[in-house]
Design a protein around this motif. Sequence first.
Motif, PDB file in Angstrom:
ATOM      1  N   LEU A 209       1.041  -1.245  -0.152  1.00 58.90           N
ATOM      2  CA  LEU A 209       0.596  -0.393  -0.196  1.00 58.90           C
ATOM      3  C   LEU A 209       0.713   1.642  -0.238  1.00 58.90           C
ATOM      4  CD1 LEU A 209      -2.567  -1.043   3.009  1.00 58.90           C
ATOM      5  CD2 LEU A 209      -2.443  -0.731   0.587  1.00 58.90           C
TER       6      LEU A 209
ATOM      7  N   LEU B 287      -6.186   3.877  16.881  1.00 57.06           N
ATOM      8  CA  LEU B 287      -6.561   4.422  16.031  1.00 57.06           C
ATOM      9  C   LEU B 287      -6.549   5.711  15.769  1.00 57.06           C
ATOM     10  CD1 LEU B 287      -9.368   1.910  15.283  1.00 57.06           C
ATOM     11  CD2 LEU B 287      -6.883   1.554  14.473  1.00 57.06           C
TER      12      LEU B 287
ATOM     13  N   ALA C  27      -3.440   6.734  14.649  1.00 58.08           N
ATOM     14  CA  ALA C  27      -3.308   6.035  13.487  1.00 58.08           C
ATOM     15  C   ALA C  27      -4.048   7.185  12.871  1.00 58.08           C
ATOM     16  CB  ALA C  27      -3.649   4.830  13.260  1.00 58.08           C
TER      17      ALA C  27
ATOM     18  N   GLN D  36      -2.902   9.797   9.025  1.00 59.71           N
ATOM     19  CA  GLN D  36      -3.414   9.130   8.132  1.00 59.71           C
ATOM     20  C   GLN D  36      -2.406   7.825   7.376  1.00 59.71           C
ATOM     21  OE1 GLN D  36      -1.260  12.673   6.984  1.00 59.71           O
ATOM     22  NE2 GLN D  36      -3.292  13.331   8.322  1.00 59.71           N
TER      23      GLN D  36
ATOM     24  N   VAL E   9      -1.774   4.178   6.977  1.00 53.51           N
ATOM     25  CA  VAL E   9      -2.911   3.146   5.735  1.00 53.51           C
ATOM     26  C   VAL E   9      -2.390   2.103   6.036  1.00 53.51           C
ATOM     27  CG1 VAL E   9      -2.928   4.462   3.548  1.00 53.51           C
ATOM     28  CG2 VAL E   9      -1.602   2.571   4.026  1.00 53.51           C
ATOM     29  N   GLU E  10      -2.350   1.792   6.893  1.00 45.39           N
ATOM     30  CA  GLU E  10      -1.863  -0.418   7.212  1.00 45.39           C
ATOM     31  C   GLU E  10      -1.112  -0.271   8.689  1.00 45.39           C
ATOM     32  OE1 GLU E  10       1.191  -4.013   6.108  1.00 45.39           O
ATOM     33  OE2 GLU E  10       1.070  -1.803   4.665  1.00 45.39           O
TER      34      GLU E  10
ATOM     35  N   ARG F 285      -8.629  -3.840  13.155  1.00 44.00           N
ATOM     36  CA  ARG F 285      -8.893  -4.660  12.187  1.00 44.00           C
ATOM     37  C   ARG F 285     -10.389  -4.620  12.023  1.00 44.00           C
ATOM     38  NH1 ARG F 285      -7.209  -9.492  12.624  1.00 44.00           N
ATOM     39  NH2 ARG F 285      -5.106  -8.558  11.441  1.00 44.00           N
TER      40      ARG F 285
ATOM     41  N   SER G  89     -11.086  -0.309  12.477  1.00 43.34           N
ATOM     42  CA  SER G  89     -10.373   0.572  11.277  1.00 43.34           C
ATOM     43  C   SER G  89     -10.730   0.125  10.355  1.00 43.34           C
ATOM     44  CB  SER G  89      -8.918   0.722  11.858  1.00 43.34           C
ATOM     45  OG  SER G  89      -8.723  -0.376  11.774  1.00 43.34           O
TER      46      SER G  89
ATOM     47  N   LEU H 219      -8.614  -1.043   8.224  1.00 47.15           N
ATOM     48  CA  LEU H 219      -7.580  -1.307   7.757  1.00 47.15           C
ATOM     49  C   LEU H 219      -6.686  -2.145   7.758  1.00 47.15           C
ATOM     50  CD1 LEU H 219      -5.802   2.163   9.532  1.00 47.15           C
ATOM     51  CD2 LEU H 219      -6.579   2.032   7.467  1.00 47.15           C
TER      52      LEU H 219
END
Length: 143
Positions: free
Chosen positions: A3, A48, A51, A55, A57-58, A86, A89, A91
């Motif tokens: 990603l 979160l 995160a 920004q 993404v993983e 998981r 989110s 993500l």
Amino acid sequence: MALAGRVLAIDPGSKRVGVALSDPGGVLATPLLTLPAEPAATLVDRLLAVAASHQAVELVVGLPRRLDGSSGPAAHTASRLAADLRAQSGLPVKLVDERLTSVIAERALLANGRKRDRRKDLSDRVAAAVILQGHLDSRRRQE
């Protein structure tokens, strides 16, 4: 395929949780911060929020396996944390073997002459950076 964007790594512990962040290109890991593990009921939300503010993404969660590769209570806790992250989110969340990352982090801080009280503060986030850098390097080798 990797990603594009920042990856956030989490080194879960019973007292502190280390967090590291990659650059936007996913090449270099940098220690970010340390969060208290308690209260456990808000840990996922706090992670979160970090995160989202960067920004990410993983997410990568360190999986503390025993030296023989077996899973103990800490590995089960990390797996639950990854599943909760998981689910909440949406993500991608990867579990990454973190054996010996705390030792590597402590040795790096000692080599840099860090005082004991400062090492304690930095060790968890440096361990998260070691986990993340290993993940980033592995991902690049697979591309």
